[in-house]
Design an enzyme around this catalytic site. Structure first.
Site, mmCIF file in Angstrom:
data_model
loop_
_atom_site.group_PDB
_atom_site.id
_atom_site.type_symbol
_atom_site.label_atom_id
_atom_site.label_comp_id
_atom_site.label_asym_id
_atom_site.label_seq_id
_atom_site.Cartn_x
_atom_site.Cartn_y
_atom_site.Cartn_z
ATOM 1 C CG LEU A 190 42.373 36.341 42.866
ATOM 2 C CD1 LEU A 190 42.772 35.066 42.147
ATOM 3 C CD2 LEU A 190 41.381 36.038 43.980
ATOM 4 N N GLY A 231 43.367 38.179 34.474
ATOM 5 C CA GLY A 231 44.090 37.087 35.112
ATOM 6 C C GLY A 231 43.651 36.818 36.529
ATOM 7 C CG ASP A 232 45.101 39.215 39.611
ATOM 8 O OD1 ASP A 232 44.752 39.963 38.673
ATOM 9 O OD2 ASP A 232 45.948 39.540 40.458
ATOM 10 C CD GLU A 233 42.043 43.150 36.526
ATOM 11 O OE1 GLU A 233 41.316 44.163 36.602
ATOM 12 O OE2 GLU A 233 42.879 42.970 35.619
#
Length: 317
Positions: A190, A231-233
């Site tokens: 993200l 986390g954002d993967e």
């Protein structure tokens, strides 16, 4: 003895067929297997009856030991099928009970009077085990879910990703007329997630991956699997996918994530999505290699401006 041997052979063949069906994902002739087991218990019970009424003490003791052993084993091994187990126990023990009451051997009538209490106790244990089994299975499944699912989004996690990748890579290595089933691995990151966390706090930062997960699942096909590995993967596995189709799906996901999110903070939240891909078997047939290739492509996508899609560039031969 002849009937016993015939039933033994029949049960053995049925068990082998059930095992083959299980490996194929089916159930096999379970009804036939249970019918053969029920027939065996009736013949076994009649044999025990004959031993007891013969008046021969050695045969009577042998029959008593066998009845106790069969009833005990059935109560522990067949807790999942209590009605079948109770039938087997009664088919084995009732003929012995009648034989003991009619036996000319001294003291056998006393043994016969004790049989109902023993069988009733074992049936109670069987029913208790049957009640416990579903709870044990549910607890095992819950523990499995905790191990392979991301707690925040409910998506499969890195552990399950490794399992799925190993399975798909093993299919590539298996002999097949088409050389295995090709698939794609998409690594995603993200763009702007850290800024959202810093500006709106972790409560909003936790809500955002859940919304992203929902959009990603809608962006891909029903058979595609979305994983959250950090986390954002995120990682997506696309089975039976060409490079052209994977490119179209990746660009559709980028478009969906670029639409602003309404998370109840008074302003629309905008983030982006960068994607890198690797293809099996063209980029490799090992899980670690494919993930490395898709990660390299992802870094290239972010380096060239973010919000982009890049496929792994293969080295020239």
């Amino acid at each position: 003895m002849a009937a016993d041997l015939i039933l033994f052979a029949v049960r053995f063949l049925l068990m082998r067929e059930c095992e083959r069906a299980r490996k194929r994902g089916g159930t096999g002739p379970l009804a036939g297997l249970m019918a053969a087991g029920a027939s065996w218990s009736v013949i076994f019970g009649l044999g025990c009856y004959g031993c007891v009424v013969s008046g021969d003490m050695a045969l009577a003791v042998l029959a008593a030991l066998n009845v106790a052993g069969v009833v005990g084993v059935v109560s522990s091994r067949n807790a999942a099928t209590p009605r079948y187990a109770i039938f087997v126990m009664l088919a084995v023990s009732l003929p012995f009970l009648v034989g003991a009451l009619l036996s000319p051997a001294p003291g056998m009538a006393i043994v016969g009077f004790q049989v109902p209490f023993y069988v009733a106790g074992v049936i109670i244990v069987l029913l208790q085990n049957h009640a416990i089994n579903p709870r044990m299975i549910r607890a095992e499944l819950d523990n499995r879910d905790l191990a392979i699912k991301d707690a925040l989004t409910g998506l499969p996690n890195r552990i399950f990703l490794q399992e799925e990748l190993r399975g798909m890579c093993s299919e590539l290595a298996a002999p097949a007329a088409n050389g295995g089933r090709p698939f794609a691995v998409l690594s995603m990151d993200l763009d702007g997630f850290k800024h959202v966390n810093d500006r709106f706090g972790h409560a909003v930062g936790d809500m955002l991956p859940r919304k992203v997960a929902e959009r990603l699942k809608r962006a891909f096909r029903p058979g595609d699997v979305v994983f959250r590995i950090g986390g954002d993967e995120f990682v997506i596995l696309l089975p039976d996918t060409s490079e052209i189709e994977a490119t179209l799906l990746a660009k559709r996901a980028i478009e969906k994530i670029s639409v602003p999110f309404d998370l109840g903070v008074g302003t629309a939240i905008r983030i982006g999505l960068s994607i890198g891909s690797a293809f099996a078997p063209a980029d490799g047939g090992e899980p670690e290699l494919l993930l490395t290739c898709s990660d390299h492509a992802l870094y290239e996508a972010k380096r060239t401006g973010k919000g982009r899609y890049r496929a792994h560039v293969r080295a020239a031969n």
